[in-house]
Design an enzyme around this catalytic site. Structure first.
Site, PDB file in Angstrom:
ATOM      1  N   ARG A 265      -8.243  -1.043   8.464  1.00  0.00           N
ATOM      2  CA  ARG A 265      -9.249  -0.088   8.019  1.00  0.00           C
ATOM      3  C   ARG A 265      -9.524   0.964   9.084  1.00  0.00           C
ATOM      4  O   ARG A 265     -10.667   1.295   9.377  1.00  0.00           O
ATOM      5  CB  ARG A 265     -10.530  -0.817   7.633  1.00  0.00           C
ATOM      6  CG  ARG A 265     -11.266  -0.021   6.572  1.00  0.00           C
ATOM      7  CD  ARG A 265     -12.273  -0.783   5.827  1.00  0.00           C
ATOM      8  NE  ARG A 265     -12.956   0.153   4.942  1.00  0.00           N
ATOM      9  CZ  ARG A 265     -13.994  -0.145   4.226  1.00  0.00           C
ATOM     10  NH1 ARG A 265     -14.491  -1.348   4.270  1.00  0.00           N
ATOM     11  NH2 ARG A 265     -14.556   0.749   3.467  1.00  0.00           N
ATOM     12  N   CYS A 266      -8.459   1.421   9.660  1.00  0.00           N
ATOM     13  CA  CYS A 266      -8.573   2.446  10.687  1.00  0.00           C
ATOM     14  C   CYS A 266      -7.223   3.079  10.858  1.00  0.00           C
ATOM     15  O   CYS A 266      -6.208   2.409  10.847  1.00  0.00           O
ATOM     16  CB  CYS A 266      -9.017   1.830  11.994  1.00  0.00           C
ATOM     17  SG  CYS A 266      -8.055   2.267  13.417  1.00  0.00           S
TER      18      CYS A 266
ATOM     19  N   GLU B  91     -12.632   4.759   5.950  1.00  0.00           N
ATOM     20  CA  GLU B  91     -12.680   3.916   7.150  1.00  0.00           C
ATOM     21  C   GLU B  91     -13.839   4.233   8.078  1.00  0.00           C
ATOM     22  O   GLU B  91     -14.041   3.535   9.062  1.00  0.00           O
ATOM     23  CB  GLU B  91     -11.395   4.130   7.952  1.00  0.00           C
ATOM     24  CG  GLU B  91     -10.169   3.783   7.180  1.00  0.00           C
ATOM     25  CD  GLU B  91      -8.913   4.251   7.878  1.00  0.00           C
ATOM     26  OE1 GLU B  91      -9.009   5.135   8.741  1.00  0.00           O
ATOM     27  OE2 GLU B  91      -7.865   3.728   7.551  1.00  0.00           O
TER      28      GLU B  91
ATOM     29  N   GLN C 211       0.823  -1.207   0.000  1.00  0.00           N
ATOM     30  CA  GLN C 211       0.000   0.000   0.000  1.00  0.00           C
ATOM     31  C   GLN C 211       0.861   1.262   0.000  1.00  0.00           C
ATOM     32  O   GLN C 211       0.335   2.353  -0.096  1.00  0.00           O
ATOM     33  CB  GLN C 211      -0.899   0.016   1.252  1.00  0.00           C
ATOM     34  CG  GLN C 211      -1.861  -1.143   1.334  1.00  0.00           C
ATOM     35  CD  GLN C 211      -2.628  -1.204   2.640  1.00  0.00           C
ATOM     36  OE1 GLN C 211      -2.764  -2.254   3.226  1.00  0.00           O
ATOM     37  NE2 GLN C 211      -3.168  -0.079   3.105  1.00  0.00           N
TER      38      GLN C 211
END
Ligand code: CDP
Length: 769
Positions: free
Chosen positions: A370-371, A714, A223
């Site tokens: 996802r945070c 998110e 990523q």
């Protein structure tokens, strides 16, 4: 008369443009790491530890070497001769690449085999004989700090116990004084369990070292390609300009694909040693047991309350279990990420947080899922605590939130832990949500149902999320300041290519970045191609995680478009034979202020940049912008769930889910809705996924973002869980049950109902002693 283009028609801001990347994905034409085959490519498999904690007495690889088709067997000992047995983590710790002295979690990498095909490599892994001496195992912070606990990281010179950090933020004295003034003190303890990011595609890499050119090319599931390039340069001591990281299509990342994993390092070393491309594709088991976990945090909080419902102060302590290596990606000055963003939604005068991180014999944890930087835990705790406090005071939970919210006119607002939130309409979002769920009617229905033994519940979660690190003053990863950049090249025919250092993993950047260019320049979005993920061509960026792409890289796209427009204005003045001050802009076109019919399109300006530029002007229409945001963006959301719990079995169903997200200006409303639905669903199958009612009527533009956008990726994953848990707890109200730890499996809910007691999710104490 205006000849401005219709922004929605050209696919600009606000257009629900279909995702261009889906053209290849839905045809099975995506190009993932495992789709790539290079000439002469070999395959790597990893031998993982079956033990959670054990001393390695010996490793015998002789049988593996004897298997035909095996080219290389790597062990920690061999890595150590090249100073590669250990690597730095993103939190200034060290992590074993291949174990040398001990294994410290089940699934840890012990050896690698490189062979003609993955099956031979797997067989050869099984032929490696490792003699382990089991050691006592630690699975939670309580055990980690217990008297006589074995020191997991005895490899570290000054590590005498299992504590990684002790950190605090806020005003301890002020909080203490506020608690002395409280009418009621509300307390809640809970565990947010380990969560696995579970991308569909596991991790993998193909390292290709070319001795003739000294160039190392690595195709990999990352990523953050530029950060990986820097890490490879530093760890492997290779010159950075000779490293090319290519991140092809990614089948979901969710934070899992931010860290550097041993598999990447081993495939790179193997390629250098063998001078052949080496492919490593992690299997699902390997991914599930070993790669970056999230959460695993124990929270204990108290809230000082006035009888009338005013929150006076908050005190929090957290123990976080980081597994065997402290490998979180987080700003170096914040030891527990942004956990102290907790209670940002409310006007609370004073607060104090203490945080302790410990090692355990589990896979490295704490990595984002996802945070951004433990914000999920912060918001989950905030919203569970607020519900418990409202119940303790006997005040309606919606009303309690409303009376403590940061008011619209109070922005910019300094949170009790020092963040500056800049905009929002919290009460309005709540009103929209309550109306949509039919709050008053549901409460009546709930009371009626109760009389007949049916358990209905309603859970609210109102959360503020800090998204878009940095600013570079406060945010860094390993000392590298957090900012981003974008490069825009407008070709002579008015078509364009935009590149950023972000890396989409399914979020749709190929669609939305083109929409920003379209908004700024009036070039139709279909005429703009977006490219990310290749460090040889993309400008520098910190990557995509923490929903930072739109707040930072997206802003850079807007800023570079404005630089292009500024140059195009000069070209327009030249073409129109007027001074620049006499030129006005409307979408897609410059015109003469005094004669609006006389104008030139952006495409005509582009052609002039290559064929008819004024004397002294540099030719071409290309530029780069670096964007260092002044602040994080602060989206707000209200999620409200209604549920029915079966008292006989503990099974619960979601009746309705309402989401009201204010993420500022929406670039692509359809993509935003997809992000919200995904966040509210997370892993369950379609069968368990409720219908969602999404609301988009509240829009508070971000005051400092060039197009007013805030992050969204998110939000629902961060704010959603508290809505579901609060709803189940609400269904159980009056039973004396204060908390059930996630996951709210039927047996836990049944236990709480049947025995009228809290149900803890703390892992059972076990040891291989
Ligand atoms: O960093 P990441 O891409 O995961 O998250 P994000 O910046 O929140 O963006 C997720 C997706 O939603 C991207 O395609 C964004 O461009 C899009 N988005 C949008 O259309 N409008 C917003 N206000 C925020 C994001």
């Amino acid at each position: 008369m205006s000849q401005a283009l219709d922004e929605i028609k050209i696919g600009g801001l606000g257009a629900s443009r279909k995702r261009v990347e889906d053209n290849r994905f839905i045809r099975g034409k995506g190009n993932y790491t495992d789709d790539i085959t290079l000439p002469g490519m070999l395959h790597m498999e990893i031998l993982r530890s079956p033990m959670a904690h054990a001393r390695i007495k010996s490793i015998d690889t002789s049988k593996a070497w004897d298997i035909p088709g095996v080219h290389l067997v790597l062990t920690g000992e061999m890595m150590a001769t090249r100073n590669l047995a250990w690597m730095p983590t993103l939190s200034y710790d060290t992590q074993a690449v291949l174990a040398t002295d001990k294994v410290r979690f089940q699934g840890q990498e012990v050896a690698c085999v490189i062979a003609d095909d993955p099956y031979i490599a797997k067989d050869a892994c099984e032929a490696i004989d490792v003699d382990y001496e089991p050691l006592p195992v630690i699975v939670n912070p309580e055990q980690a700090v217990a008297e006589g606990a074995p020191v997991i990281r005895d490899d570290k010179e000054n590590q005498r116990d299992n504590v990684i950090f002790d950190w605090e933020v806020g005003d301890g004295g002020g909080t203490h004084r506020a608690f002395e003034q409280a009418d009621v003190i509300s307390r809640l303890k809970l565990h947010y369990p380990r969560s696995h990011p579970s991308p569909i595609e596991c991790c993998g890499s193909i390292a290709d070292f070319n001795r003739a050119t000294s160039k190392l090319t690595v195709y990999m599931t990352t990523q953050a390609p530029h950060i990986i390039r820097a890490a490879v340069a530093l760890v492997a001591e290779l010159p950075e300009h000779m490293i090319r990281i290519i991140s092809p299509d990614i089948g979901g990342g969710f934070g899992n694909k931010v860290p550097v994993y041993p598999g990447y390092v081993c495939s790179i070393l193997a390629s250098i040693l063998l001078e052949r491309p080496v492919k490593w594709i992690e299997d699902k088991t390997g991914n599930l047991i070993s790669t970056g976990f999230a959460r695993d945090i124990y929270l204990d909080g108290q809230m000082a309350l006035r009888q009338d419902g005013k929150i006076l102060a908050v005190r929090m302590h957290c123990d976080s279990d980081h597994g065997a290596f402290f490998s979180d990606a987080q700003p170096s000055k914040f030891k527990i990420g942004l956990l102290h963003s907790a209670f940002a939604s409310y006007d609370i005068p004073v607060a104090h947080l203490t945080a302790r991180g410990t090692y355990s014999n589990k896979a490295p944890g704490g990595v984002a899922y996802r945070c951004s930087f433990r914000v999920t835990e912060a918001m989950f705790f905030q919203e569970r605590m607020v519900q418990a406090a409202a119940d303790d005071l006997g005040i309606d939970q919606a009303e309690f939130r409303r009376m403590n919210f940061v008011r619209d006119e109070a922005f910019p607002h300094r949170t009790p832990f020092g963040f500056l939130t800049d905009s929002g309409q919290y009460a309005k979002c709540l009103d929209v949500g309550l109306k949509a769920i039919g709050y008053e009617d549901f409460r009546r229905e709930q009371a009626e149902a109760r009389k007949r033994g049916r358990l209905l519940g309603l859970g609210i979660s109102t959360m503020t999320e800090p998204l878009g690190a940095g600013n570079s003053r406060e945010y860094d990863i390993l000392g590298i300041k957090m900012f981003d950049s974008a490069e825009l090249k407008v070709h002579m025919t008015g078509k364009a290519i935009v590149r950023t250092g972000a890396r989409t993993q399914g979020q749709g950047h190929e669609t939305t970045w083109a929409q920003i260019v379209s908004h700024e320049l009036g070039i139709p979005a279909e005429d703009v191609v977006v490219e990310e993920g290749d460090t040889d061509t993309a400008p520098f960026g910190m990557g995509t995680y923490a929903s930072r792409s739109t707040p930072v890289a997206g802003a850079a796209v807007a800023m570079v478009s404005r630089k292009i427009r500024a140059k195009a204005r000069k070209l327009a003045a030249h073409l129109l034979e007027v001074s620049e001050e006499d030129v006005e802009w409307e979408l897609g076109r410059f015109y003469v202020r005094s004669a609006p019919d006389r104008g030139v399109t952006i495409q005509e300006c582009a052609m002039a940049a290559y064929s008819n530029m004024p004397d002294g002007m540099e030719p071409g229409l290309e530029n780069t912008a670096f964007y260092d945001p002044p602040n994080l963006t602060w989206p707000f959301a209200v999620y409200i769930a209604t549920v029915e719990v079966d008292p006989e079995t503990g099974v619960w169903d979601v009746l309705k889910l309402v989401a009201v997200d204010d993420c500022g200006v929406r670039i692509n409303p359809m993509i935003v809705e997809g992000q919200i639905m995904g966040g509210l669903t997370v892993l369950p199958s379609a069968w368990e996924t409720p219908g969602f009612e999404l609301h988009s009527e509240v829009v508070t533009p971000c005051p400092h973002h060039p197009i007013g956008a805030k992050g969204i990726g998110e939000c629902a994953a961060v704010g959603g869980p508290a809505a579901y848990v609060n709803a189940v707890m609400d269904a159980l109200s009056g039973t004396g049950v204060r908390n059930i730890d996630m996951p709210l499996l039927p047996d836990r809910v049944w236990e709480a109902i049947t025995y009228r007691r809290d149900v803890s999710g703390v892992p059972p104490v076990r040891s291989d002693d």
